[in-house]
Motif scaffolding. Structure first.
Motif, mmCIF file in Angstrom:
data_model
loop_
_atom_site.group_PDB
_atom_site.id
_atom_site.type_symbol
_atom_site.label_atom_id
_atom_site.label_comp_id
_atom_site.label_asym_id
_atom_site.label_seq_id
_atom_site.Cartn_x
_atom_site.Cartn_y
_atom_site.Cartn_z
ATOM 1 N N ALA A 184 0.660 -1.360 -0.043
ATOM 2 C CA ALA A 184 0.003 -0.075 0.090
ATOM 3 C C ALA A 184 0.738 1.058 -0.089
ATOM 4 O O ALA A 184 0.507 2.069 -0.586
ATOM 5 C CB ALA A 184 -1.074 0.032 1.024
ATOM 6 N N ASN A 185 2.160 1.273 0.959
ATOM 7 C CA ASN A 185 3.032 2.396 0.840
ATOM 8 C C ASN A 185 3.534 2.559 -0.554
ATOM 9 O O ASN A 185 3.601 3.744 -0.912
ATOM 10 C CB ASN A 185 4.027 2.091 1.924
ATOM 11 N N PHE B 167 -1.745 8.596 4.275
ATOM 12 C CA PHE B 167 -3.266 9.044 4.441
ATOM 13 C C PHE B 167 -3.874 10.058 3.823
ATOM 14 O O PHE B 167 -4.935 9.937 3.268
ATOM 15 C CB PHE B 167 -3.771 8.764 5.946
ATOM 16 N N VAL B 168 -2.928 11.077 4.037
ATOM 17 C CA VAL B 168 -3.584 12.233 3.077
ATOM 18 C C VAL B 168 -3.588 11.953 1.763
ATOM 19 O O VAL B 168 -4.611 12.423 1.050
ATOM 20 C CB VAL B 168 -2.637 13.566 3.156
ATOM 21 N N THR B 169 -2.745 11.239 1.010
ATOM 22 C CA THR B 169 -2.594 11.097 -0.281
ATOM 23 C C THR B 169 -3.974 10.034 -0.643
ATOM 24 O O THR B 169 -4.515 9.968 -1.723
ATOM 25 C CB THR B 169 -1.379 10.469 -0.835
ATOM 26 N N ILE C 126 -7.444 11.167 -1.393
ATOM 27 C CA ILE C 126 -7.544 11.633 -2.754
ATOM 28 C C ILE C 126 -7.859 10.413 -3.568
ATOM 29 O O ILE C 126 -8.682 10.388 -4.243
ATOM 30 C CB ILE C 126 -6.498 12.435 -3.409
ATOM 31 N N ILE C 127 -7.011 9.502 -3.494
ATOM 32 C CA ILE C 127 -6.996 8.229 -4.362
ATOM 33 C C ILE C 127 -8.542 7.487 -4.109
ATOM 34 O O ILE C 127 -9.038 7.163 -4.993
ATOM 35 C CB ILE C 127 -5.916 7.100 -3.854
ATOM 36 N N ARG C 128 -9.027 7.536 -2.932
ATOM 37 C CA ARG C 128 -10.139 6.885 -2.604
ATOM 38 C C ARG C 128 -11.559 7.621 -3.318
ATOM 39 O O ARG C 128 -12.282 6.966 -3.718
ATOM 40 C CB ARG C 128 -10.497 7.080 -1.061
ATOM 41 N N ARG C 129 -11.146 8.896 -3.871
ATOM 42 C CA ARG C 129 -12.582 9.739 -4.313
ATOM 43 C C ARG C 129 -11.964 9.917 -5.584
ATOM 44 O O ARG C 129 -12.389 10.595 -6.328
ATOM 45 C CB ARG C 129 -12.968 10.967 -3.555
ATOM 46 N N VAL D 32 -6.623 14.923 9.476
ATOM 47 C CA VAL D 32 -5.469 13.678 9.524
ATOM 48 C C VAL D 32 -4.104 14.261 9.984
ATOM 49 O O VAL D 32 -3.660 13.963 11.009
ATOM 50 C CB VAL D 32 -5.508 12.969 8.198
ATOM 51 N N LEU D 33 -4.041 15.432 9.306
ATOM 52 C CA LEU D 33 -2.457 16.122 9.801
ATOM 53 C C LEU D 33 -2.669 16.775 11.068
ATOM 54 O O LEU D 33 -1.662 16.515 11.825
ATOM 55 C CB LEU D 33 -2.440 17.467 8.651
ATOM 56 N N GLU D 34 -3.751 17.380 11.575
ATOM 57 C CA GLU D 34 -3.913 17.836 12.605
ATOM 58 C C GLU D 34 -3.903 16.731 13.920
ATOM 59 O O GLU D 34 -3.135 16.708 14.874
ATOM 60 C CB GLU D 34 -5.193 18.689 13.083
ATOM 61 N N SER D 35 -4.572 15.261 13.495
ATOM 62 C CA SER D 35 -4.400 14.414 14.620
ATOM 63 C C SER D 35 -3.077 14.017 14.675
ATOM 64 O O SER D 35 -2.573 13.610 15.663
ATOM 65 C CB SER D 35 -5.474 13.204 13.938
#
Length: 835
Positions: free
Chosen positions: A608-609, A692-694, A697-700, A752-755
C-alpha cells in the motif's frame, strides 16, 4: 595569303608553349582557340593547330608566383569551361582531343622541360578549376551531339568517368539529368563493351556522391528501366567473362535501388517478373522461356547474383504502406510472387544443412544462401498466407527448429550479415526461423495459429526457450536475447484468449517465466536487449497465465506476485504501467490480495505504501497542484494536471472520448486506484500521515473524474447551446457537488494532519517526562554517593547517619508486643559503618 600566315603563327605559338601554358597567357590562347574554331567552318586546315593548342591545355599550367593560382582562378575556370563549349565544333578529331585533354587533368606526371622562370601549378589545380567552371555539366549536355558517333561517345564517357570522382562534378552532372541520359545510352551498339562499363561506373559515382533518391528518380522512367533490363538480360545470357558477370551484378544493384522506388515501373516493364523468375528457377523446376537457356555456374559472381536476386524479392515484398505503393501495384506484386512460386523456392532452404553443400555450393555459401532465403521468407510469408499454409510451412519450420536444438554435429560458418553470431552453432538458423514464425503469427490469423498449435508448437517453443535460456547462462549476447524475446512473443500471440492453450502452457511455462522476472535490474541498462526481454516476459505472463486459474495458482505458489512487486519497487516509468495492469488482472483471483498484503520491500515497505508513493510520483510528473503537505489546492479540478488544464474544450461527437477520459489511459493513476480498491482502503499497514492524506484523494478518484467529465460537458453545452433554467440549475448543483467533495477531502486531510500533529506533541511530552525522570534519578544517585563519601571523611556526619539509621529501624518495627516471642537485637557490635 592571310590564312597561311595565321597557320604559321599558330605553329610558332604551339612550339613556344610546348612545355605548358603560362597562367597569364591562358585567356588569350583560349581566345585564339575560339577564333580557330570559327575558321574551321571555312578552312579545315585549322583543325590540326586547334587540336595542338587543345593538347597544350592538357599540360600543367605554368605560374611565376605562388599567388598566381588564386589570382588567375576566375580566368582559368572560364577558360576550362570554354574547352567544354568547343564540343560544338563538328569535328571528331577536335572532340576526342578535348576529352583527352580532360583525362590528362588527372595525370600527375610533370613535363620533362619547364619554362625558364616558371614552375607548374599544383596537381589538383586543373581539377578544381574544372569544377569551378562547370565542365562536367557541359560534357553531359554534349552527349546529345555525339549520340551516333560511338568513338566520340566513348571518349566523352571516359572524361566523365574521371570527372565523376568528385562530388561537386556529380552534382553539376545531375543538374543536366546525367543519370537518365547515361541510362538511355546503355543498350547502344558497342562491340567493345566499354559503353556499358563506363556508363555504369559513372552511375555508381553519382549514387555515391549525390542524393541516391535523386538518381533513382531520374532512372525511374519507363525508357530507362527498359534500357537497364535489356542490358542486364544481354549480360546475363551472353556475358561469360569474369568482367561481364561483375558488370551484370552492378546493374542488378541499381535495379534493386529502382525496385525500392514505388514510382519506378518495374512491374509494367516486366523487369520485376524477370528478376523473380531468375531468383527461383534453380529451386523450383518450372519451364519458363525466360530462363530456358540460362545456366548459372558456381562462381563467386553467380553466388553474389543469387543473393542479389533474393534481395530483390525482399524489396518487392516490403510493406506497401511504408513505401507508399498503390493498392493496384501491390496486388500485381503479390500476383507475381504467387505465380512464380516464390514461397516453395524459399521454403526449399528450410531444412537441415548437409555437407559439403548443395548443388556444388560450398557449405559456407549454402549456409549464407539459406539464411538469406529464410530472412526474405519473413517478409514474403505474411503477404502469401494461403501459399504459406498450402506449402506446409509451419511443419517445415517446426522440424527445422527441432534440428536447431538437436545434438546433430554442425559447425556454422557465421561469415555473413545474416550469419552473425552463428559460428560453430545453429543460432543464426534458429533466429531467422523464429522471425518467420513471428511475422505470420503477428497477423493473428486463426488458420495459421490453429495449424501451429495442432502440431504441438507451444510445447516445442517452450523446449526451444529452455534451450536458449540455458545457452544464455553460459554466455549472454544480443542474438540469444532476441531469440528468447521472439519465442515469448509467439507464446503470447498463440495463447491469448484461448484457455486450452493457456493450460498447455501453465506449469512448464510458469517455471520458465519466473527466472525472467527475477532478472537482475542492473542488466536492464546493459544495452544487449534485457529490457526488451523483460517486457516480452511480462507480456507473456499477461497473455499466457492470467485467465487460467491453474496457471495463476501455480504462479502464486512460486511467489510470482512478490517478484512483480519487487520489480514495481524499482519505480521505473516504463515498467510500472504493465506491472500494475498485470496485478489488477491478477486480483480477480481471490488469493492474490493476501499475497500483495504480505509483501514487504526494503525498510519493511508495504505494498500500500509503495502504491501511494507511485501515485505521488505520477502526480508530480503530471503537474497536479498540491500544497507542501500533499493536500488539495484546486477544489474545482482536484486531480487535473497542468497539461490537462491547458486544453481548451472542443465540442466532439458522442462516440469520441473527451480529454478527461483519454487522460485515464495515459497515466497509471487509474490502475493504482483499481489495485487499492481490490486491497481495500481500510486497515492498510505501514502508512504514515502523509500517506493517509494521499489515500484520501485516491479513494475519491472516480468521483473527481466524474466531476471532470461533467465540467467538460457543461463547457461543451455552453459552446453551442444555452441550457434552459432547470438544466442550468441541475448542472450548477452537479458542479457544486464536485467542489464540495474536494472541500470535504481537503478538510479530512487537514483533520488527519492535525491528529498526527497532536499525536506527535503527546509523544514528545511523554519523551520529555521520561527524560526528566531519568535526570532526577541520576541526581538522586549522585547525591547518595556524595553522602556516602561525606560519611567516610566526616565523623560527625557518620554519627548523624547512624542516628538516622537507628530511627529508621525503630520506625520500621511493629508497635504491637509479641507475646512469648524472643526479642533479637539488630545491632552488630563494633560495626564502624552505616552501610
Amino acid at each position: 595569303d592571310l590564312e597561311k600566315e595565321q597557320l604559321k603563327t599558330l605553329k610558332k605559338v604551339v612550339k613556344h608553349f610546348e612545355n605548358g601554358l603560362p597562367l597569364k597567357d591562358l585567356a588569350q590562347v583560349i581566345e585564339i582557340l575560339n577564333l580557330c574554331a570559327e575558321k574551321m567552318n571555312e578552312q579545315e586546315a585549322f583543325t590540326e593547330p586547334l587540336c595542338e593548342l587543345i593538347k597544350l591545355c592538357g599540360l600543367p599550367f605554368q605560374k611565376k608566383k605562388l599567388s598566381d593560382e588564386v589570382s588567375y582562378s576566375m580566368a582559368v575556370s572560364k577558360s576550362i569551361a570554354q574547352l567544354g563549349y568547343l564540343m560544338r565544333v563538328p569535328s571528331s578529331q577536335v572532340r576526342i582531343q578535348i576529352c583527352k585533354c580532360v583525362v590528362s587533368f588527372y595525370n600527375t606526371e610533370l613535363p620533362r622541360k619547364l619554362l625558364s622562370g616558371y614552375q607548374p601549378t599544383s596537381a589538383n589545380y586543373k581539377i578544381q578549376m574544372a569544377e569551378l567552371g562547370g565542365l562536367a555539366e557541359t560534357l553531359i549536355l554534349s552527349l546529345a551531339l555525339v549520340e551516333n558517333q560511338l568513338t566520340e561517345k566513348l571518349w566523352v564517357l571516359k572524361a566523365l568517368q574521371h570527372l565523376s570522382s568528385s562530388g561537386v562534378n556529380c552534382r553539376l552532372m545531375m543538374k543536366a539529368q546525367a543519370a537518365s541520359r547515361l541510362c538511355l545510352y546503355l543498350n547502344g551498339v558497342d562491340p567493345s563493351g566499354q559503353l556499358v562499363f563506363r556508363s555504369s561506373e559513372i552511375l555508381w559515382n553519382l549514387l555515391e556522391n549525390t542524393s541516391k533518391e535523386e538518381v533513382v528518380n531520374q532512372l525511374s522512367s519507363l525508357e530507362c528501366v527498359h534500357a537497364l533490363k535489356e542490358v542486364f538480360v544481354d549480360l546475363l545470357m551472353h556475358g561469360f567473362r569474369h568482367y561481364d558477370r561483375q558488370l551484370r551484378n552492378d546493374l542488378l544493384v541499381i535495379a534493386t535501388l529502382l525496385a525500392e522506388n514505388p514510382a519506378a515501373p518495374m512491374i509494367e516493364s516486366g523487369f520485376a517478373k524477370l528478376l523473380i523468375v531468375l531468383a527461383t528457377f534453380t529451386e523450383v523446376k518450372i519451364p519458363n522461356p525466360l530462363v530456358k537457356d540460362l545456366k548459372l555456374t558456381y562462381s563467386y559472381e553467380d553466388f553474389e547474383l543469387k543473393k542479389l536476386l533474393f534481395n530483390v524479392i525482399g524489396v518487392l515484398s516490403k510493406d506497401p504502406c511504408a513505401i507508399e505503393l498503390s493498392l493496384f501495384l501491390f496486388v500485381l506484386t503479390l500476383q507475381l510472387l504467387s505465380e512464380n512460386n516464390v514461397m516453395p523456392a524459399l521454403l526449399y532452404y528450410v531444412k537441415p544443412n548437409q555437407k559439403p553443400g548443395f548443388h556444388d555450393w560450398s557449405a559456407a555459401q549454402y549456409e549464407e544462401l539459406q539464411l538469406h532465403a529464410i530472412a526474405i521468407l519473413a517478409s514474403v510469408a505474411p503477404l502469401l498466407v494461403d501459399k504459406y499454409l498450402s506449402c506446409q510451412a509451419n511443419t517445415l519450420l517446426l522440424v527445422f527448429l527441432e534440428w536447431c536444438i538437436g545434438q546433430d554435429p554442425f559447425f556454422g560458418h557465421g561469415n555473413s550479415f545474416h550469419g552473425t553470431g552463428g559460428r560453430g552453432n545453429k543460432l543464426a538458423q534458429m533466429r531467422y526461423s523464429l522471425r518467420v514464425l513471428r511475422s505470420v503469427v503477428s497477423l493473428y490469423d486463426d488458420a495459421v495459429n490453429l495449424n501451429l498449435c495442432d502440431q504441438g508448437a507451444i510445447s516445442q517453443l517452450l523446449d526451444v526457450l529452455k534451450y536458449a535460456a540455458h545457452k544464455s547462462k553460459e554466455k549472454e549476447d544480443a542474438i540469444l536475447l532476441e531469440i528468447q524475446a521472439d519465442i515469448l512473443f509467439l507464446l503470447s500471440a498463440l495463447c491469448e484468449n484461448d484457455l486450452h492453450r493457456k493450460e498447455l502452457f501453465s506449469y512448464e511455462g510458469v517455471d520458465i517465466l519466473i527466472p525472467f522476472i527475477q532478472m537482475d535490474p542492473k542488466k536492464l541498462y546493459s544495452g544487449l536487449g534485457h529490457n526488451f526481454l523483460l517486457f516480452s516476459a511480462l507480456d507473456c505472463l499477461w497473455s499466457c497465465v492470467i485467465g487460467c486459474y491453474v496457471a495463476e495458482d501455480y504462479f502464486l505458489e512460486k511467489q510470482g506476485i512478490f517478484l512483480l512487486l519487487d520489480l514495481l519497487a524499482l519505480k521505473q516509468k516504463n515498467l510500472c504501467n504493465i506491472i500494475l495492469g498485470i496485478l489488477v488482472e491478477f486480483c480477480d483471483n481471490p488469493k492474490t490480495t493476501s499475497h500483495i498484503s504480505t509483501w514487504r520491500g526494503e525498510k519493511d515497505e508495504t505494498a500500500a505504501n509503495l502504491l501511494i508513493q507511485l501515485w505521488r510520483q505520477e502526480e508530480l510528473e503530471l503537474g497536479v497542484k498540491r500544497d507542501r503537505y500533499g493536500r488539495i489546492v484546486d477544489m474545482k479540478r482536484p486531480i487535473a494536471g497542468s497539461f490537462q488544464k491547458q486544453q481548451e474544450v472542443i465540442p466532439m461527437p458522442a462516440n469520441c472520448p473527451s480529454f478527461a477520459i483519454m487522460e485515464i489511459s495515459e497515466n497509471i493513476r487509474a490502475k493504482l486506484y483499481s489495485l487499492l480498491c481490490k486491497l481495500g482502503f481500510e486497515n492498510l499497514p505501514g502508512l504514515s500521515a502523509k500517506d493517509f492524506v494521499t489515500l484520501a484523494i485516491i479513494r475519491r478518484y472516480i468521483d473527481f473524474k466524474v466531476g471532470e467529465v461533467w465540467r467538460e460537458l457543461c463547457a461543451e453545452l455552453k459552446e453551442e447551446f444555452r441550457p434552459v433554467a432547470s438544466d442550468e440549475e441541475a448542472l450548477k448543483v452537479i458542479s457544486e457537488i464536485s467542489e464540495d467533495t474536494g472541500r470535504m477531502i481537503a478538510a479530512l486531510q487537514t483533520e488527519v494532519l492535525e491528529s498526527q500533529h497532536h499525536q506527535e506533541i503527546q509523544e514528545e511530552e511523554k519523551t520529555y517526562t521520561k527524560i526528566q525522570a531519568t535526570h532526577k534519578q541520576r541526581e538522586m544517585v549522585n547525591k547518595s554517593w556524595e553522602n556516602f563519601l561525606t560519611q567516610t571523611s566526616n565523623y560527625e556526619a557518620l554519627k548523624k547517619a547512624k542516628r538516622l539509621q537507628e530511627k529508621s529501624i525503630e520506625a520500621s518495627r511493629s508497635k504491637l508486643k509479641t507475646q512469648n516471642g524472643a526479642v533479637h537485637s539488630t545491632d552488630i557490635k563494633g560495626l564502624g559503618t552505616t552501610v
